[in-house]
Design a protein around this motif. Sequence first.
Motif, PDB file in Angstrom:
ATOM      1  N   PRO A  59       0.793  -1.228   0.000  1.00 41.89           N
ATOM      2  CA  PRO A  59       0.000   0.000   0.000  1.00 41.89           C
ATOM      3  C   PRO A  59       0.826   1.279   0.000  1.00 41.89           C
ATOM      4  CG  PRO A  59      -1.002  -1.615   1.449  1.00 41.89           C
ATOM      5  CD  PRO A  59       0.318  -2.194   1.016  1.00 41.89           C
ATOM      6  N   SER A  60       2.099   1.217   0.425  1.00 37.41           N
ATOM      7  CA  SER A  60       2.969   2.398   0.415  1.00 37.41           C
ATOM      8  C   SER A  60       3.537   2.702  -0.960  1.00 37.41           C
ATOM      9  CB  SER A  60       4.127   2.192   1.389  1.00 37.41           C
ATOM     10  OG  SER A  60       5.088   1.297   0.844  1.00 37.41           O
ATOM     11  N   GLY A  61       3.399   1.766  -1.914  1.00 41.90           N
ATOM     12  CA  GLY A  61       3.977   1.925  -3.232  1.00 41.90           C
ATOM     13  C   GLY A  61       5.314   1.247  -3.414  1.00 41.90           C
ATOM     14  N   ALA A  62       5.779   0.504  -2.414  1.00 43.37           N
ATOM     15  CA  ALA A  62       7.022  -0.256  -2.556  1.00 43.37           C
ATOM     16  C   ALA A  62       6.750  -1.538  -3.341  1.00 43.37           C
ATOM     17  CB  ALA A  62       7.596  -0.607  -1.189  1.00 43.37           C
ATOM     18  N   ALA A  63       7.727  -1.963  -4.122  1.00 40.41           N
ATOM     19  CA  ALA A  63       7.674  -3.260  -4.793  1.00 40.41           C
ATOM     20  C   ALA A  63       8.589  -4.219  -4.049  1.00 40.41           C
ATOM     21  CB  ALA A  63       8.111  -3.135  -6.245  1.00 40.41           C
ATOM     22  N   VAL A  64       8.127  -5.447  -3.867  1.00 39.26           N
ATOM     23  CA  VAL A  64       8.934  -6.478  -3.208  1.00 39.26           C
ATOM     24  C   VAL A  64       8.923  -7.711  -4.100  1.00 39.26           C
ATOM     25  CG1 VAL A  64       9.383  -7.744  -1.078  1.00 39.26           C
ATOM     26  CG2 VAL A  64       8.164  -5.557  -0.979  1.00 39.26           C
ATOM     27  N   ALA A  65      10.103  -8.167  -4.492  1.00 39.73           N
ATOM     28  CA  ALA A  65      10.242  -9.319  -5.380  1.00 39.73           C
ATOM     29  C   ALA A  65      10.865 -10.481  -4.620  1.00 39.73           C
ATOM     30  CB  ALA A  65      11.117  -8.967  -6.587  1.00 39.73           C
ATOM     31  N   SER A  95      16.753 -42.123   5.260  1.00 40.40           N
ATOM     32  CA  SER A  95      16.057 -43.372   4.973  1.00 40.40           C
ATOM     33  C   SER A  95      15.565 -43.447   3.529  1.00 40.40           C
ATOM     34  CB  SER A  95      14.861 -43.520   5.907  1.00 40.40           C
ATOM     35  OG  SER A  95      13.897 -42.508   5.648  1.00 40.40           O
ATOM     36  N   GLY A  96      15.572 -42.330   2.813  1.00 33.46           N
ATOM     37  CA  GLY A  96      15.006 -42.266   1.473  1.00 33.46           C
ATOM     38  C   GLY A  96      13.610 -41.675   1.444  1.00 33.46           C
ATOM     39  N   ALA A  97      12.955 -41.593   2.608  1.00 34.11           N
ATOM     40  CA  ALA A  97      11.651 -40.948   2.686  1.00 34.11           C
ATOM     41  C   ALA A  97      11.818 -39.438   2.464  1.00 34.11           C
ATOM     42  CB  ALA A  97      11.008 -41.217   4.036  1.00 34.11           C
ATOM     43  N   TRP A  98      10.744 -38.787   2.043  1.00 35.35           N
ATOM     44  CA  TRP A  98      10.800 -37.352   1.806  1.00 35.35           C
ATOM     45  C   TRP A  98       9.542 -36.690   2.353  1.00 35.35           C
ATOM     46  CZ3 TRP A  98       6.930 -35.128  -1.214  1.00 35.35           C
ATOM     47  CH2 TRP A  98       6.143 -36.032  -1.951  1.00 35.35           C
ATOM     48  N   VAL A  99       9.650 -35.415   2.629  1.00 32.48           N
ATOM     49  CA  VAL A  99       8.507 -34.617   3.041  1.00 32.48           C
ATOM     50  C   VAL A  99       8.723 -33.211   2.497  1.00 32.48           C
ATOM     51  CG1 VAL A  99       9.484 -33.915   5.267  1.00 32.48           C
ATOM     52  CG2 VAL A  99       7.000 -34.026   4.979  1.00 32.48           C
ATOM     53  N   GLN A 100       7.628 -32.512   2.176  1.00 31.39           N
ATOM     54  CA  GLN A 100       7.727 -31.219   1.496  1.00 31.39           C
ATOM     55  C   GLN A 100       6.747 -30.246   2.150  1.00 31.39           C
ATOM     56  OE1 GLN A 100       8.020 -31.966  -2.643  1.00 31.39           O
ATOM     57  NE2 GLN A 100       8.063 -29.827  -3.262  1.00 31.39           N
ATOM     58  N   PRO A 101       7.117 -29.680   3.317  1.00 29.72           N
ATOM     59  CA  PRO A 101       6.214 -28.794   4.050  1.00 29.72           C
ATOM     60  C   PRO A 101       6.200 -27.374   3.497  1.00 29.72           C
ATOM     61  CG  PRO A 101       8.258 -29.054   5.251  1.00 29.72           C
ATOM     62  CD  PRO A 101       8.356 -29.957   4.056  1.00 29.72           C
ATOM     63  N   VAL A 102       5.265 -26.573   4.036  1.00 28.97           N
ATOM     64  CA  VAL A 102       5.115 -25.169   3.664  1.00 28.97           C
ATOM     65  C   VAL A 102       5.867 -24.301   4.663  1.00 28.97           C
ATOM     66  CG1 VAL A 102       3.486 -23.284   3.280  1.00 28.97           C
ATOM     67  CG2 VAL A 102       2.834 -25.631   2.692  1.00 28.97           C
ATOM     68  N   TYR A 103       6.680 -23.388   4.152  1.00 25.68           N
ATOM     69  CA  TYR A 103       7.339 -22.378   4.967  1.00 25.68           C
ATOM     70  C   TYR A 103       6.732 -21.014   4.657  1.00 25.68           C
ATOM     71  CZ  TYR A 103      10.934 -25.368   6.951  1.00 25.68           C
ATOM     72  OH  TYR A 103      11.595 -26.325   7.682  1.00 25.68           O
ATOM     73  N   MET A 104       6.719 -20.152   5.670  1.00 24.41           N
ATOM     74  CA  MET A 104       6.196 -18.801   5.498  1.00 24.41           C
ATOM     75  C   MET A 104       7.131 -17.808   6.164  1.00 24.41           C
ATOM     76  SD  MET A 104       2.486 -17.183   6.621  1.00 24.41           S
ATOM     77  CE  MET A 104       2.909 -16.866   8.344  1.00 24.41           C
ATOM     78  N   ALA A 105       7.393 -16.713   5.497  1.00 24.19           N
ATOM     79  CA  ALA A 105       8.099 -15.578   6.095  1.00 24.19           C
ATOM     80  C   ALA A 105       7.135 -14.394   6.138  1.00 24.19           C
ATOM     81  CB  ALA A 105       9.338 -15.227   5.290  1.00 24.19           C
ATOM     82  N   LYS A 106       7.247 -13.602   7.202  1.00 24.88           N
ATOM     83  CA  LYS A 106       6.349 -12.468   7.391  1.00 24.88           C
ATOM     84  C   LYS A 106       7.155 -11.220   7.693  1.00 24.88           C
ATOM     85  CE  LYS A 106       2.322 -10.987  10.150  1.00 24.88           C
ATOM     86  NZ  LYS A 106       1.364 -11.390  11.218  1.00 24.88           N
ATOM     87  N   SER A 107       6.768 -10.115   7.055  1.00 25.42           N
ATOM     88  CA  SER A 107       7.337  -8.805   7.347  1.00 25.42           C
ATOM     89  C   SER A 107       6.229  -7.883   7.830  1.00 25.42           C
ATOM     90  CB  SER A 107       7.985  -8.217   6.092  1.00 25.42           C
ATOM     91  OG  SER A 107       8.380  -6.865   6.315  1.00 25.42           O
ATOM     92  N   THR A 108       6.509  -7.097   8.854  1.00 24.86           N
ATOM     93  CA  THR A 108       5.539  -6.102   9.328  1.00 24.86           C
ATOM     94  C   THR A 108       6.066  -4.685   9.143  1.00 24.86           C
ATOM     95  OG1 THR A 108       6.371  -6.332  11.586  1.00 24.86           O
ATOM     96  CG2 THR A 108       4.458  -7.682  10.964  1.00 24.86           C
ATOM     97  N   ASP A 109       7.192  -4.537   8.401  1.00 22.61           N
ATOM     98  CA  ASP A 109       7.755  -3.212   8.154  1.00 22.61           C
ATOM     99  C   ASP A 109       7.936  -2.968   6.652  1.00 22.61           C
ATOM    100  OD1 ASP A 109       9.887  -4.883   7.688  1.00 22.61           O
ATOM    101  OD2 ASP A 109      11.195  -4.020   9.227  1.00 22.61           O
ATOM    102  N   ASP A 110       6.925  -3.396   5.881  1.00 23.65           N
ATOM    103  CA  ASP A 110       6.871  -3.098   4.448  1.00 23.65           C
ATOM    104  C   ASP A 110       7.961  -3.814   3.659  1.00 23.65           C
ATOM    105  OD1 ASP A 110       4.951  -1.588   2.914  1.00 23.65           O
ATOM    106  OD2 ASP A 110       6.582  -0.312   2.235  1.00 23.65           O
ATOM    107  N   GLY A 111       8.340  -5.009   4.108  1.00 25.02           N
ATOM    108  CA  GLY A 111       9.273  -5.822   3.352  1.00 25.02           C
ATOM    109  C   GLY A 111      10.736  -5.585   3.653  1.00 25.02           C
ATOM    110  N   ARG A 112      11.035  -4.875   4.735  1.00 26.73           N
ATOM    111  CA  ARG A 112      12.441  -4.600   5.064  1.00 26.73           C
ATOM    112  C   ARG A 112      13.070  -5.737   5.853  1.00 26.73           C
ATOM    113  NH1 ARG A 112       9.675   0.276   5.407  1.00 26.73           N
ATOM    114  NH2 ARG A 112      10.591   2.048   4.249  1.00 26.73           N
ATOM    115  N   THR A 113      12.394  -6.207   6.890  1.00 27.71           N
ATOM    116  CA  THR A 113      12.910  -7.302   7.710  1.00 27.71           C
ATOM    117  C   THR A 113      11.855  -8.402   7.809  1.00 27.71           C
ATOM    118  OG1 THR A 113      12.121  -6.343   9.798  1.00 27.71           O
ATOM    119  CG2 THR A 113      14.346  -5.731   9.047  1.00 27.71           C
ATOM    120  N   TRP A 114      12.309  -9.645   8.096  1.00 27.97           N
ATOM    121  CA  TRP A 114      11.450 -10.811   7.983  1.00 27.97           C
ATOM    122  C   TRP A 114      11.706 -11.812   9.101  1.00 27.97           C
ATOM    123  CZ3 TRP A 114       8.107 -11.295   3.698  1.00 27.97           C
ATOM    124  CH2 TRP A 114       8.277 -10.307   2.707  1.00 27.97           C
TER     125      TRP A 114
END
Length: 474
Positions: free
Chosen positions: A134-140, A209-228
């Motif tokens: 909403p501030s007009g910053a782009a985050v890639a 063991s050869g087994a695999w798992v593929q979980p979901v990770y999430m990162a969150k920023s509350t300062d407009d994408g500066r820190t996470w």
Amino acid sequence: MVAATTLLAFAFAAPAASADGTDPAAVVPVSGTSALPQGCGLPEGDGYVLNPNTEVQPMVARDPKRPWRLVTVYQQDRWNRYGGNGTGTAVSDDYGATWRRSANQPAFSRCDGGTAANGGDYDVTTDHWVTMTPSGAAVAASFSLSRTGEVTAILVSRSGDGGDHWGAPVTLQRDDDARFFNDRPAITADPYHPGTVYAVWDRVDTQPSGAWVQPVYMAKSTDDGRTWTTKKVYDFPANSGVIGTELVPMADGTLLIGMHHETDTAAATQVIRSTDGGATWSAPTLNVAAPMAVGTRIPDPDDSGDPVRNATLPLLAARPGSKVVNAVWPSQDADGTFHVAYARSADNGKTWSAPVRVDKTPTGSAAVPAIAVSPGGTVAITYYDFRNNTSAATLPTDFWAVTCADDCTKPASWRERHIEGPFNARTVPATSSGRMLGDYTGLVSTGSSFVAVYGVATGQAANPVDIHSATFYN
């Protein structure tokens, strides 16, 4: 009406009226030749083949502060295996009518200017995604890695001036142990909570063991994408997991993640919900059988042994300020052909309509669907298909859009229009899993219109694949 442009705004004569009766696309190249330093990147050899001057897999975002501004991010100079040498970024200040390259690109690889000091010291980069706050910053976001895939990382880069200049990347997750493989990030600014930005991805864990798992990770920023901050948010039993995660915030604070789930033997399109800011997540509320993403390919209509890469990844689009969210993903018929499946929720993702096929492809497959929704509720979906294929020597491919303003759970409510093509898909980059049109394309609503950003083959040996942009109306 359709108007198409390239990101660098070179102009061509408009073609004659389309056979389907819709206005033709006035096409101009978006990306042109590579802006990366000549000779950058690792040398070819040992089975690694570079595709110079190719741009694939764009994503696009619109600035909520300056609604005329759009930003796109894409892969530059694709390898036949993981990723490309670098990143392309471009900006439009006229709703997608013309585009210009950014002053610099995010330092997601060494060809992008990445170093050990700035956090971008990687051989290749791929799976770019972009959002605007909403501030007009782009985050890639980027999936950056060593060429062999033994080192993988999820990076983000912020542009405080809306895509013109990009800062040094921030590492959300890095693994130097080949047991782990980070993959396919998506990044989303929360339009209802200024300053909050989410990134989600999957992280493969292949155990001793050869087994695999593929979980979901999430990162969150509350300062407009500066820190996470980063954490694992959704886990799975052994020999199962997801790819193609995308987080969508709803107006009431609910968060949704759309994802493609797989086991060793089956696959499904799923959506999960969180009502506590991502701390906990529901069981899937949408759970529909889908084709496997690993090892399957879109059938070659000529049976030439040169298929198109399968992109079995779901995408979500929420109508702003409402409880309505739309989902799209590739489905597969008994004959092996792929099509575009659609479902809708009117209660913040709690329940979903029965899936329906919405592409109008008369024969063969429809591939790589993307979705967007306007503030007024019109839904647009784009895709490629091969209906104009006539020769085994080439693979004529077209880019299409369907739109629906009302009663979208009925296939007859969708209207198709031709965007661009045909072009020869046998000249797009070859990968180990088929010709790469892309695992996704960009699509965004600008209010009264939609802007699609997508890759096409040019027919030019020195510049074989470009990114184009097309505007079409609700």
